[in-house]
Enzyme design. Structure first.
Site, PDB file in Angstrom:
ATOM      1  N   ASN A 127       8.634  -3.272  -4.242  1.00 39.30           N
ATOM      2  CA  ASN A 127       9.736  -2.389  -4.632  1.00 39.30           C
ATOM      3  C   ASN A 127      10.471  -1.928  -3.382  1.00 39.30           C
ATOM      4  OD1 ASN A 127      10.894   0.445  -5.530  1.00 39.30           O
ATOM      5  ND2 ASN A 127      10.374  -0.659  -7.371  1.00 39.30           N
ATOM      6  N   SER A 142      11.378   0.891  -2.768  1.00 37.42           N
ATOM      7  CA  SER A 142      10.606   2.060  -2.356  1.00 37.42           C
ATOM      8  C   SER A 142       9.187   1.534  -2.111  1.00 37.42           C
ATOM      9  CB  SER A 142      10.631   3.118  -3.460  1.00 37.42           C
ATOM     10  OG  SER A 142       9.875   4.230  -3.068  1.00 37.42           O
ATOM     11  N   TYR A 143       8.945   1.112  -0.873  1.00 44.28           N
ATOM     12  CA  TYR A 143       7.803   0.257  -0.543  1.00 44.28           C
ATOM     13  C   TYR A 143       6.455   0.639  -1.173  1.00 44.28           C
ATOM     14  CZ  TYR A 143      10.615  -1.964   3.161  1.00 44.28           C
ATOM     15  OH  TYR A 143      11.555  -2.647   3.858  1.00 44.28           O
ATOM     16  N   GLU A 149      -3.934  -8.360  -8.031  1.00 47.31           N
ATOM     17  CA  GLU A 149      -5.214  -8.094  -8.700  1.00 47.31           C
ATOM     18  C   GLU A 149      -5.093  -6.891  -9.638  1.00 47.31           C
ATOM     19  OE1 GLU A 149      -4.566  -8.494  -5.514  1.00 47.31           O
ATOM     20  OE2 GLU A 149      -6.303  -9.092  -4.340  1.00 47.31           O
ATOM     21  N   CYS A 185      -7.436  -6.196  -0.962  1.00 49.76           N
ATOM     22  CA  CYS A 185      -7.324  -4.953  -0.185  1.00 49.76           C
ATOM     23  C   CYS A 185      -8.340  -3.930  -0.700  1.00 49.76           C
ATOM     24  CB  CYS A 185      -5.899  -4.399  -0.258  1.00 49.76           C
ATOM     25  SG  CYS A 185      -5.505  -3.569  -1.808  1.00 49.76           S
TER      26      CYS A 185
HETATM   27  N1  THU Z   1      -1.321  -8.128  -1.771  1.00 53.68           N
HETATM   28  C1  THU Z   1      -1.855  -8.450  -2.974  1.00 53.68           C
HETATM   29  O1  THU Z   1      -1.155  -8.564  -3.988  1.00 53.68           O
HETATM   30  N2  THU Z   1      -3.189  -8.662  -3.037  1.00 53.68           N
HETATM   31  C2  THU Z   1      -4.018  -8.696  -1.965  1.00 53.68           C
HETATM   32  O2  THU Z   1      -5.190  -8.972  -2.126  1.00 53.68           O
HETATM   33  C3  THU Z   1      -3.490  -8.423  -0.632  1.00 53.68           C
HETATM   34  C4  THU Z   1      -2.099  -7.940  -0.580  1.00 53.68           C
HETATM   35  C5  THU Z   1       0.129  -7.958  -1.695  1.00 53.68           C
HETATM   36  C6  THU Z   1       0.627  -6.564  -1.522  1.00 53.68           C
HETATM   37  C7  THU Z   1       1.982  -6.813  -0.902  1.00 53.68           C
HETATM   38  O3  THU Z   1       2.916  -7.089  -1.924  1.00 53.68           O
HETATM   39  C8  THU Z   1       1.783  -8.068  -0.091  1.00 53.68           C
HETATM   40  O4  THU Z   1       0.633  -8.693  -0.599  1.00 53.68           O
HETATM   41  C9  THU Z   1       1.629  -7.819   1.397  1.00 53.68           C
HETATM   42  O5  THU Z   1       0.645  -6.889   1.638  1.00 53.68           O
END
Ligand code: THU
Length: 181
Positions: A71, A73-74, A81, A113
């Site tokens: 977005n 708006s980060y 997931e 993450c």
């Molecule tokens: N991101 C994910 O969707 N899943 C992960 O396991 C790691 C990070 C996304 C969040 C963001 O949109 C982009 O990857 C960069 O961090």
């Protein structure tokens, strides 16, 4: 999901736990990973340009997919997931067998993450996380292995708490303090 496992000591430049495995390809897993790769195609990530897809396998065999959605708006961006899990939960599913995650990183396995690990943990610690590469190879770890010594819903159950009635309203006594319910 039976699979042959090959012990893998060093992955993504980190030493993974003894239970981390680089697994040989298996049909069910290949299919789940393929679905996570398909979901990755819908990633909306104009800011990071980092595409992620996820495919979540519920206990009855239903698969829910998700991609990351960023977005302007980060901080409002959501991971693939969590998107897949929210789709499943909002359709009445709470028991999961596995989740496969895909990204475009060719040299390392995508790793969820911390926020996503906690989100997974909400629905149990004993289910599988397949962290893949675009060529379909993967590392398998359980939620427990990815988030050891975690905090979860069970920790919110307060033992020895007593219900009290004061002035007609219900209160909960915890360690001598009063909390209105
Ligand atoms: N991101 C994910 O969707 N899943 C992960 O396991 C790691 C990070 C996304 C969040 C963001 O949109 C982009 O990857 C960069 O961090």
């Amino acid at each position: 999901m039976g699979e042959s496992k090959v012990k893998c000591e060093l992955v993504n430049g980190h030493k993974w736990g003894p239970k981390a495995h680089l697994s040989a390809l298996n049909n069910d897993v290949t299919e789940l990973i393929q679905k996570s790769q398909d979901a990755k195609k819908f990633a909306y990530c104009p800011y990071s340009k980092f595409r992620v897809g996820a495919a979540l396998l519920a206990d009855d065999g239903t698969v829910f997919t998700g991609c990351n959605v960023e977005n302007a708006s980060y901080t409002l961006g959501i991971c693939a997931e969590r998107n897949a899990m929210s789709k499943a939960i909002s359709e009445g599913y709470r028991n999961f067998k596995a989740i496969a995650i895909a990204s475009d990183l060719c040299d390392q396995f995508i790793s969820p993450c911390g926020g996503c690990r906690q989100f997974m943990r909400e629905f149990g610690v004993d289910w599988k996380v397949y962290m893949s590469k675009p060529d379909g190879t993967y590392i398998l770890m359980s939620v427990e292995e990815l988030l050891p010594v975690s905090f979860g819903p069970e920790d919110l159950k307060i033992h020895g708490a007593q219900d009290l009635k004061i002035n007609g309203s219900k209160h909960l006594e915890i360690n001598g303090g009063l909390h209105t319910k």
